[in-house]
Design an enzyme around this catalytic site. Structure first.
Site, PDB file in Angstrom:
ATOM      1  N   GLU A 164       2.219 -12.997  12.371  1.00 24.40           N
ATOM      2  CA  GLU A 164       2.685 -11.732  12.886  1.00 24.40           C
ATOM      3  C   GLU A 164       2.486 -10.625  12.111  1.00 24.40           C
ATOM      4  O   GLU A 164       2.406 -10.760  11.052  1.00 24.40           O
ATOM      5  CB  GLU A 164       3.984 -11.853  13.358  1.00 24.40           C
TER       6      GLU A 164
ATOM      7  N   LEU B   6      12.198 -18.866  -5.206  1.00 20.39           N
ATOM      8  CA  LEU B   6      11.049 -18.372  -4.263  1.00 20.39           C
ATOM      9  C   LEU B   6       9.612 -18.493  -5.120  1.00 20.39           C
ATOM     10  O   LEU B   6       9.554 -18.474  -6.499  1.00 20.39           O
ATOM     11  CB  LEU B   6      11.305 -16.762  -4.251  1.00 20.39           C
TER      12      LEU B   6
ATOM     13  N   ARG C 190     -12.368   2.137  -8.199  1.00 18.75           N
ATOM     14  CA  ARG C 190     -11.471   3.220  -8.126  1.00 18.75           C
ATOM     15  C   ARG C 190     -11.963   3.989  -9.634  1.00 18.75           C
ATOM     16  O   ARG C 190     -12.464   2.967 -10.694  1.00 18.75           O
ATOM     17  CB  ARG C 190     -10.189   3.006  -8.349  1.00 18.75           C
TER      18      ARG C 190
ATOM     19  N   TRP D 235       2.590   7.897  -2.847  1.00 19.61           N
ATOM     20  CA  TRP D 235       3.865   8.006  -3.442  1.00 19.61           C
ATOM     21  C   TRP D 235       4.088   9.071  -4.769  1.00 19.61           C
ATOM     22  O   TRP D 235       4.538   9.802  -4.868  1.00 19.61           O
ATOM     23  CB  TRP D 235       4.590   6.997  -3.817  1.00 19.61           C
TER      24      TRP D 235
ATOM     25  N   ASP E   3       0.701  -1.235   0.011  1.00 21.05           N
ATOM     26  CA  ASP E   3       0.123  -0.035   0.104  1.00 21.05           C
ATOM     27  C   ASP E   3       0.922   1.193  -0.044  1.00 21.05           C
ATOM     28  O   ASP E   3       2.148   1.256   0.428  1.00 21.05           O
ATOM     29  CB  ASP E   3      -1.062   0.181   1.258  1.00 21.05           C
ATOM     30  N   GLY E   4       0.159   2.321  -0.460  1.00 23.74           N
ATOM     31  CA  GLY E   4       0.772   3.607  -0.721  1.00 23.74           C
ATOM     32  C   GLY E   4       1.461   4.199  -1.840  1.00 23.74           C
ATOM     33  O   GLY E   4       2.037   5.173  -1.787  1.00 23.74           O
TER      34      GLY E   4
ATOM     35  N   GLY F 246      -0.521   5.436  -4.444  1.00 23.86           N
ATOM     36  CA  GLY F 246      -1.151   6.406  -4.682  1.00 23.86           C
ATOM     37  C   GLY F 246      -0.519   7.770  -3.936  1.00 23.86           C
ATOM     38  O   GLY F 246      -0.180   8.791  -4.629  1.00 23.86           O
TER      39      GLY F 246
ATOM     40  N   HIS G 214       1.700   3.112  -9.140  1.00 24.77           N
ATOM     41  CA  HIS G 214       1.667   1.537  -9.343  1.00 24.77           C
ATOM     42  C   HIS G 214       2.978   0.978  -9.939  1.00 24.77           C
ATOM     43  O   HIS G 214       3.337   0.022  -9.930  1.00 24.77           O
ATOM     44  CB  HIS G 214       0.225   1.382  -9.940  1.00 24.77           C
TER      45      HIS G 214
ATOM     46  N   ARG H 211      -4.568  -1.989   8.844  1.00 26.06           N
ATOM     47  CA  ARG H 211      -5.775  -2.744   8.594  1.00 26.06           C
ATOM     48  C   ARG H 211      -5.481  -4.110   7.646  1.00 26.06           C
ATOM     49  O   ARG H 211      -4.733  -3.920   6.942  1.00 26.06           O
ATOM     50  CB  ARG H 211      -6.917  -2.012   8.234  1.00 26.06           C
TER      51      ARG H 211
HETATM   52  C1  IPE Z   1      -5.157  -2.790   0.036  1.00 25.39           C
HETATM   53  O1  IPE Z   1      -4.774  -1.506  -0.248  1.00 25.39           O
HETATM   54  C2  IPE Z   1      -5.157  -3.653  -1.410  1.00 25.39           C
HETATM   55  C3  IPE Z   1      -4.012  -3.705  -2.022  1.00 25.39           C
HETATM   56  C4  IPE Z   1      -2.821  -3.288  -1.629  1.00 25.39           C
HETATM   57  C5  IPE Z   1      -4.118  -4.252  -3.539  1.00 25.39           C
HETATM   58  P1  IPE Z   1      -6.253  -0.292  -0.418  1.00 25.39           P
HETATM   59  O2  IPE Z   1      -5.700   1.020  -0.560  1.00 25.39           O
HETATM   60  O3  IPE Z   1      -7.195  -0.771  -1.410  1.00 25.39           O
HETATM   61  O4  IPE Z   1      -7.024  -0.513   1.137  1.00 25.39           O
HETATM   62  P2  IPE Z   1      -7.801   0.334   1.954  1.00 25.39           P
HETATM   63  O5  IPE Z   1      -8.841   0.789   0.911  1.00 25.39           O
HETATM   64  O6  IPE Z   1      -6.971   1.566   2.374  1.00 25.39           O
HETATM   65  O7  IPE Z   1      -8.509  -0.380   3.233  1.00 25.39           O
HETATM   66  C1  IPE Z   2      -1.861   0.138  -3.333  1.00 24.92           C
HETATM   67  O1  IPE Z   2      -1.602   1.494  -3.455  1.00 24.92           O
HETATM   68  C2  IPE Z   2      -2.119  -0.571  -4.514  1.00 24.92           C
HETATM   69  C3  IPE Z   2      -3.442  -0.803  -5.051  1.00 24.92           C
HETATM   70  C4  IPE Z   2      -4.333  -0.819  -4.126  1.00 24.92           C
HETATM   71  C5  IPE Z   2      -3.553  -1.357  -6.213  1.00 24.92           C
HETATM   72  P1  IPE Z   2      -2.705   2.634  -3.197  1.00 24.92           P
HETATM   73  O2  IPE Z   2      -3.135   3.097  -4.545  1.00 24.92           O
HETATM   74  O3  IPE Z   2      -3.883   2.315  -2.346  1.00 24.92           O
HETATM   75  O4  IPE Z   2      -2.034   3.703  -2.488  1.00 24.92           O
HETATM   76  P2  IPE Z   2      -2.614   4.819  -1.647  1.00 24.92           P
HETATM   77  O5  IPE Z   2      -3.341   4.228  -0.362  1.00 24.92           O
HETATM   78  O6  IPE Z   2      -3.459   5.711  -2.387  1.00 24.92           O
HETATM   79  O7  IPE Z   2      -1.422   5.737  -1.019  1.00 24.92           O
HETATM   80 MG    MG Z   3      -4.269   2.346  -0.535  1.00 29.12          MG
END
Ligand code: IPE
Ligand code: IPE
Ligand code: MG
Length: 236
Positions: A203, A127, A67, A21, A16-17, A19, A33, A190
């Site tokens: 863990e 792996l 999205r 970034w 996650d993160g 977007g 992405h 979460r």
């Molecule tokens: C979880 O991240 C899904 C993936 C990393 C593929 P999200 O960004 O979709 O989760 P929420 O919306 O913050 O719970």
């Molecule tokens: C996780 O990154 C990748 C996917 C859900 C596909 P996000 O796109 O959710 O990144 P944030 O949470 O917006 O930073």
């Molecule tokens: Mg996210």
């Protein structure tokens, strides 16, 4: 690479993160992405060197379809591109690639690439990487329940004898062992519908680092933390 004795056999990552970034750099979400997909390649190599057997990564959730269309299309395009790269790499790489999630939702040519990757890497001994795409823990459990009901209806399963094993055998990732360590990057604490059944005794490690920036040092910090855990599985 590591002198840790207590290495997890299976690491799962909520990547996650991406977007945030991209937003920080005034770039479109899809640039994030792309940076994330590139980082996964780097990280997989590090994970392999550490002696971990299985890596499962959350790449697209069943909820991510909500999205904006442009972002979703960008993610699909990225999968096409990266799966092709993984197919080309498979000649020199020893990585085994699997997929969890409902693949039937994807267009036929992407499904074809997934099948090709699975087949090409089936007997690889490095792996084992599992990509979770159109994956939701709830959806996986519903699909497993549906298979059980179908088998009960056609007489191959006796409802009175349905136990944990009967359900587990119908989960997407069977027979991969459950994750020992879950890492979520990007600061949220979460599960977001990832591996609901399989994470029962994992863990949980949460990092504020955004996934495209989550490097080998960050991975090492997660493993150091994991090495200090005492896993009791409900025992004394
Ligand atoms: C979880 O991240 C899904 C993936 C990393 C593929 P999200 O960004 O979709 O989760 P929420 O919306 O913050 O719970
Ligand atoms: C996780 O990154 C990748 C996917 C859900 C596909 P996000 O796109 O959710 O990144 P944030 O949470 O917006 O930073
Ligand atoms: Mg996210």
């Amino acid at each position: 690479m590591s002198d840790l004795v207590n290495i997890p056999q299976h690491i799962a990552i909520v990547m996650d993160g991406n977007g945030r970034w991209a937003s920080k750099r005034l770039l479109p979400h899809n640039a994030g992405h792309r940076a994330g997909a590139q980082n996964l390649r780097t990280l997989s190599e590090a994970v392999e060197k550490l002696g971990v057997a299985h890596l499962t990564v959350y790449a697209l959730s069943t909820e991510n379809w909500s999205r904006p269309e442009k972002e979703v299309q960008g993610l699909i395009k990225l999968m096409h591109e990266y799966f092709q790269q993984y197919i080309d790499d498979s000649k020199k790489n020893n990585m085994r690639m699997s997929f969890i999630g409902d693949i039937s939702r994807f267009e036929p040519d992407l499904q074809q690439k997934i099948e090709t990757l699975r087949t090409l890497t089936r007997n690889k001994t490095g792996l084992h990487v599992t990509l979770a795409i159109n994956y939701g823990g709830r959806d996986e459990l519903v699909r497993a329940a549906r298979k059980l009901a179908q088998d009960a209806a056609n007489g191959t399963v006796d409802p009175a004898h349905i136990n944990e094993e009967a359900l587990v055998r119908r989960l997407d990732g069977f027979p991969t062992p459950y994750p020992d360590l879950l890492i979520r990057t990007g600061g949220e604490k979460r599960i977001s519908n990832f591996l609901l059944w399989q994470l029962a005794y994992a863990e949980m490690y949460f990092s504020d680092v955004l996934f495209p920036d989550f490097g080998v040092k960050d991975l090492q910090a997660a493993l150091d933390w994991y090495g200090g855990r005492s896993r009791r599985f409900g025992g004394r």
